[in-house]
Design an enzyme around this catalytic site. Structure first.
Site, PDB file in Angstrom:
ATOM      1  N   ASP A  51      37.729 -17.036  73.213  1.00 57.52           N
ATOM      2  CA  ASP A  51      37.366 -18.073  72.352  1.00 57.52           C
ATOM      3  C   ASP A  51      38.842 -18.800  71.875  1.00 57.52           C
ATOM      4  O   ASP A  51      39.642 -18.212  71.475  1.00 57.52           O
ATOM      5  CB  ASP A  51      36.923 -17.154  71.072  1.00 57.52           C
ATOM      6  N   TYR A  56      43.364 -25.121  68.005  1.00 55.39           N
ATOM      7  CA  TYR A  56      44.433 -24.078  68.142  1.00 55.39           C
ATOM      8  C   TYR A  56      45.468 -24.631  69.004  1.00 55.39           C
ATOM      9  O   TYR A  56      46.549 -23.943  69.106  1.00 55.39           O
ATOM     10  CB  TYR A  56      43.927 -22.832  68.870  1.00 55.39           C
ATOM     11  N   LYS A  85      35.743 -25.598  70.762  1.00 52.59           N
ATOM     12  CA  LYS A  85      35.161 -26.094  69.520  1.00 52.59           C
ATOM     13  C   LYS A  85      35.712 -27.445  69.294  1.00 52.59           C
ATOM     14  O   LYS A  85      36.682 -28.038  69.391  1.00 52.59           O
ATOM     15  CB  LYS A  85      35.651 -25.306  68.253  1.00 52.59           C
ATOM     16  N   HIS A 118      33.080 -26.910  64.850  1.00 49.96           N
ATOM     17  CA  HIS A 118      33.673 -25.809  64.227  1.00 49.96           C
ATOM     18  C   HIS A 118      33.783 -25.684  62.926  1.00 49.96           C
ATOM     19  O   HIS A 118      33.708 -24.480  62.586  1.00 49.96           O
ATOM     20  CB  HIS A 118      35.495 -26.564  64.634  1.00 49.96           C
TER      21      HIS A 118
HETATM   22  P1  NAP Z   1      41.233 -10.866  63.886  1.00 47.83           P
HETATM   23  O1  NAP Z   1      40.787 -10.861  65.161  1.00 47.83           O
HETATM   24  O2  NAP Z   1      40.436 -10.332  62.610  1.00 47.83           O
HETATM   25  O3  NAP Z   1      42.466 -10.308  63.642  1.00 47.83           O
HETATM   26  C1  NAP Z   1      43.579 -10.470  64.406  1.00 47.83           C
HETATM   27  C2  NAP Z   1      45.070  -9.396  63.719  1.00 47.83           C
HETATM   28  O4  NAP Z   1      44.837  -8.253  63.724  1.00 47.83           O
HETATM   29  C3  NAP Z   1      46.083 -10.004  64.306  1.00 47.83           C
HETATM   30  O5  NAP Z   1      46.887 -10.088  63.137  1.00 47.83           O
HETATM   31  C4  NAP Z   1      46.456  -8.860  65.393  1.00 47.83           C
HETATM   32  O6  NAP Z   1      47.811  -8.728  65.572  1.00 47.83           O
HETATM   33  C5  NAP Z   1      45.873  -7.695  64.585  1.00 47.83           C
HETATM   34  N1  NAP Z   1      45.227  -6.766  65.449  1.00 47.83           N
HETATM   35  C6  NAP Z   1      44.599  -6.742  66.679  1.00 47.83           C
HETATM   36  N2  NAP Z   1      44.008  -5.689  67.273  1.00 47.83           N
HETATM   37  C7  NAP Z   1      44.609  -4.671  66.265  1.00 47.83           C
HETATM   38  C8  NAP Z   1      44.480  -3.205  66.301  1.00 47.83           C
HETATM   39  N3  NAP Z   1      43.870  -2.626  67.361  1.00 47.83           N
HETATM   40  N4  NAP Z   1      44.861  -2.635  65.408  1.00 47.83           N
HETATM   41  C9  NAP Z   1      45.925  -3.177  64.448  1.00 47.83           C
HETATM   42  N5  NAP Z   1      45.963  -4.690  64.253  1.00 47.83           N
HETATM   43  C10 NAP Z   1      45.176  -5.309  65.316  1.00 47.83           C
HETATM   44  O7  NAP Z   1      41.498 -12.382  63.488  1.00 47.83           O
HETATM   45  P2  NAP Z   1      41.472 -14.004  63.694  1.00 47.83           P
HETATM   46  O8  NAP Z   1      42.422 -14.253  64.713  1.00 47.83           O
HETATM   47  O9  NAP Z   1      41.564 -14.666  62.553  1.00 47.83           O
HETATM   48  O10 NAP Z   1      40.118 -14.007  64.529  1.00 47.83           O
HETATM   49  C11 NAP Z   1      39.636 -13.792  65.687  1.00 47.83           C
HETATM   50  C12 NAP Z   1      39.491 -15.157  66.295  1.00 47.83           C
HETATM   51  O11 NAP Z   1      38.258 -15.693  65.847  1.00 47.83           O
HETATM   52  C13 NAP Z   1      40.412 -16.055  66.338  1.00 47.83           C
HETATM   53  O12 NAP Z   1      41.665 -15.854  66.976  1.00 47.83           O
HETATM   54  C14 NAP Z   1      39.785 -17.284  66.585  1.00 47.83           C
HETATM   55  O13 NAP Z   1      39.546 -17.438  68.063  1.00 47.83           O
HETATM   56  C15 NAP Z   1      38.421 -17.073  66.145  1.00 47.83           C
HETATM   57  N6  NAP Z   1      38.267 -17.560  64.694  1.00 47.83           N
HETATM   58  C16 NAP Z   1      37.464 -18.562  64.462  1.00 47.83           C
HETATM   59  C17 NAP Z   1      37.447 -19.357  63.288  1.00 47.83           C
HETATM   60  C18 NAP Z   1      36.622 -20.485  63.023  1.00 47.83           C
HETATM   61  O14 NAP Z   1      36.475 -21.011  62.111  1.00 47.83           O
HETATM   62  N7  NAP Z   1      35.591 -20.688  63.831  1.00 47.83           N
HETATM   63  C19 NAP Z   1      38.068 -18.940  62.024  1.00 47.83           C
HETATM   64  C20 NAP Z   1      39.119 -17.919  62.470  1.00 47.83           C
HETATM   65  C21 NAP Z   1      38.920 -17.175  63.729  1.00 47.83           C
HETATM   66  P3  NAP Z   1      48.515  -8.776  67.112  1.00 47.83           P
HETATM   67  O15 NAP Z   1      48.107  -9.900  67.727  1.00 47.83           O
HETATM   68  O16 NAP Z   1      49.682  -8.436  66.668  1.00 47.83           O
HETATM   69  O17 NAP Z   1      47.704  -7.466  67.797  1.00 47.83           O
HETATM   70  C1  WDT Z   2      37.985 -21.474  56.606  1.00 48.05           C
HETATM   71  C2  WDT Z   2      39.317 -21.805  56.401  1.00 48.05           C
HETATM   72  C3  WDT Z   2      37.221 -21.723  57.809  1.00 48.05           C
HETATM   73  C4  WDT Z   2      42.021 -21.489  61.415  1.00 48.05           C
HETATM   74  C5  WDT Z   2      39.932 -22.910  57.407  1.00 48.05           C
HETATM   75  C6  WDT Z   2      37.770 -22.526  58.708  1.00 48.05           C
HETATM   76  C7  WDT Z   2      41.459 -22.494  60.325  1.00 48.05           C
HETATM   77  C8  WDT Z   2      39.465 -22.843  61.610  1.00 48.05           C
HETATM   78  C9  WDT Z   2      41.409 -21.200  62.445  1.00 48.05           C
HETATM   79  C10 WDT Z   2      40.127 -21.653  62.493  1.00 48.05           C
HETATM   80  C11 WDT Z   2      39.323 -23.125  58.490  1.00 48.05           C
HETATM   81  C12 WDT Z   2      40.412 -22.968  60.765  1.00 48.05           C
HETATM   82  N1  WDT Z   2      42.037 -19.943  63.111  1.00 48.05           N
HETATM   83  O1  WDT Z   2      41.326 -19.554  63.976  1.00 48.05           O
HETATM   84  O2  WDT Z   2      42.675 -19.502  62.688  1.00 48.05           O
HETATM   85  O3  WDT Z   2      38.672 -24.893  60.347  1.00 48.05           O
HETATM   86  O4  WDT Z   2      40.591 -25.005  58.981  1.00 48.05           O
HETATM   87  O5  WDT Z   2      39.455 -21.394  63.544  1.00 48.05           O
HETATM   88  S1  WDT Z   2      39.866 -24.162  59.642  1.00 48.05           S
END
Ligand code: NAP
Ligand code: WDT
Length: 324
Positions: A51, A56, A85, A118
């Site tokens: 993803d 990003y 996205k 997105h």
């Molecule tokens: P997440 O997957 O909930 O958490 C990642 C965090 O947890 C990182 O700091 C990682 O650090 C740590 N972590 C990972 N595995 C772990 C484990 N087994 N034990 C302890 N800690 C662990 O957070 P996220 O990156 O915000 O969300 C996931 C993905 O969703 C994003 O990377 C992005 O692709 C997508 N996303 C989309 C949106 C949107 O608006 N559509 C928004 C936010 C995120 P390390 O790397 O050091 O392991």
């Molecule tokens: C809440 C706040 C939803 C970061 C900000 C979306 C920011 C999208 C990520 C992302 C936003 C945003 N990310 O993965 O870290 O659209 O600005 O996907 S944002």
């Protein structure tokens, strides 16, 4: 449970999506070379769903990692499910295909598997991803999301993406697309924040009733080091109830948080750039939470968002004001 065994589910357009994906959003202070290594390792470990997003700024590195793994014979292009996205500065319909082509060029790919809107808030088009006025307020643009959707449908017909979907839409915004006169393709997914503190049970029920997959981001509670994160929120993986269930199964809180989503029919993303945790997060297909565990985890819900996007809350399409 069969879906879990095959590690993928069918989308409403006939394609399928692996139910566990690796997230790639990269905080500014992290060198982009880390993403490339992490994705190569993830493919070696068995992840087939990646993803990312134009936002990003890492699609060149991810493209290189995928290319390397194709060249070495580890995978073929169609083994990989790659999501990109469409960012908010490109929501005008005439900008959509160009935006996707910019991602494809960086990726060195001829198609993505999934292209999603997105965030439902349109910003002023231009180079700047967060265009701001003199007061530092983000400059909105007025775009009817139904016209953006029609442009995504054209990208699918042109073969630039296999499937199309949305992210961060509330149910009214989703419904507007679903009720659009002349709709050609339904969104295959809505990617939203989802974890035991914000379990999205209403959105999940709504999506299931429409054959739309809910994709969970921040399933591990995200990363308090990120600019966007609500720093005052408690850390999900420190939750005592989650920890107790993990201990009982001889697993980690992260594995339980991921398994929770798989058992409720949610496709889940987990971001890690760390070898040990990339491997750990993939070990979620060989244990089962009991019905009671699932209910206990459901009980942790407190409608708490790590990603609030209050910087966009003045926008008419801001999705998180009330309800779901
Ligand atoms: P997440 O997957 O909930 O958490 C990642 C965090 O947890 C990182 O700091 C990682 O650090 C740590 N972590 C990972 N595995 C772990 C484990 N087994 N034990 C302890 N800690 C662990 O957070 P996220 O990156 O915000 O969300 C996931 C993905 O969703 C994003 O990377 C992005 O692709 C997508 N996303 C989309 C949106 C949107 O608006 N559509 C928004 C936010 C995120 P390390 O790397 O050091 O392991
Ligand atoms: C809440 C706040 C939803 C970061 C900000 C979306 C920011 C999208 C990520 C992302 C936003 C945003 N990310 O993965 O870290 O659209 O600005 O996907 S944002």
């Amino acid at each position: 449970m069969n879906q879990i065994r095959s590690h993928s589910v069918q989308l409403n357009d006939g394609h399928s999506i692996p139910i566990l994906g690796i997230g790639t959003s990269t905080p500014n202070q992290v060198p982009k070379s880390k993403v490339e290594k992490a994705i190569e390792l993830a493919i070696d470990v068995g992840y087939r769903h990646i993803d990312s997003a134009y936002l990003y700024l890492n699609e060149e590195e991810i493209g290189r990692a995928i290319q390397k793994k194709i060249n070495s014979g580890t995978v073929m292009r169609d083994d990989i499910f790659y999501t990109s996205k469409l960012w908010s500065t490109f929501l005008r319909p005439e900008l959509v295909q160009t935006a996707l082509e910019m991602s494809l060029k960086k990726l060195q790919l001829s198609y993505v598997d999934l292209y999603i809107i997105h965030f439902p808030t349109a910003f002023k088009p231009g180079e700047d991803l967060y265009p701001k006025d003199k007061q530092g307020k983000i400059i909105s643009d007025t775009v009817d999301l139904c016209t953006t959707w029609e442009a995504l449908e054209k990208c699918k017909d042109a073969g630039l993406t296999k499937s199309i979907g949305v992210s961060n839409f509330n149910h009214k915004q989703l419904e507007k697309i679903l009720n659009k006169p002349g709709l050609k393709y339904k969104p295959v997914c809505n990617q939203v924040e989802c974890h035991p503190y914000l379990n999205q049970s209403k959105m999940l029920e709504f999506c299931k009733s429409k054959d739309i997959v809910l994709v969970a981001y921040a399933a591990l509670g995200s990363d308090p080091g990120k600019d966007w994160i609500n720093k005052n929120n408690p850390a999900l993986l420190e939750d005592p109830v989650l920890k107790a269930i993990a201990e009982k199964h001889g697993r980690t809180p992260a594995q339980v948080a991921l398994r929770y989503q798989l058992q409720r029919g949610v496709v889940v993303l987990a971001k890690s750039f760390n070898e040990k945790r990339i491997k750990e997060n993939f070990q979620v297909f060989d244990f089962q939470l009991t019905l009671e565990d699932m209910e206990t985890l459901d009980g942790l819900n407190r409608n708490m968002r790590y990603f609030e996007a209050h910087e966009f809350s003045h926008h008419p399409n801001y999705p998180f004001l009330d309800g779901y």
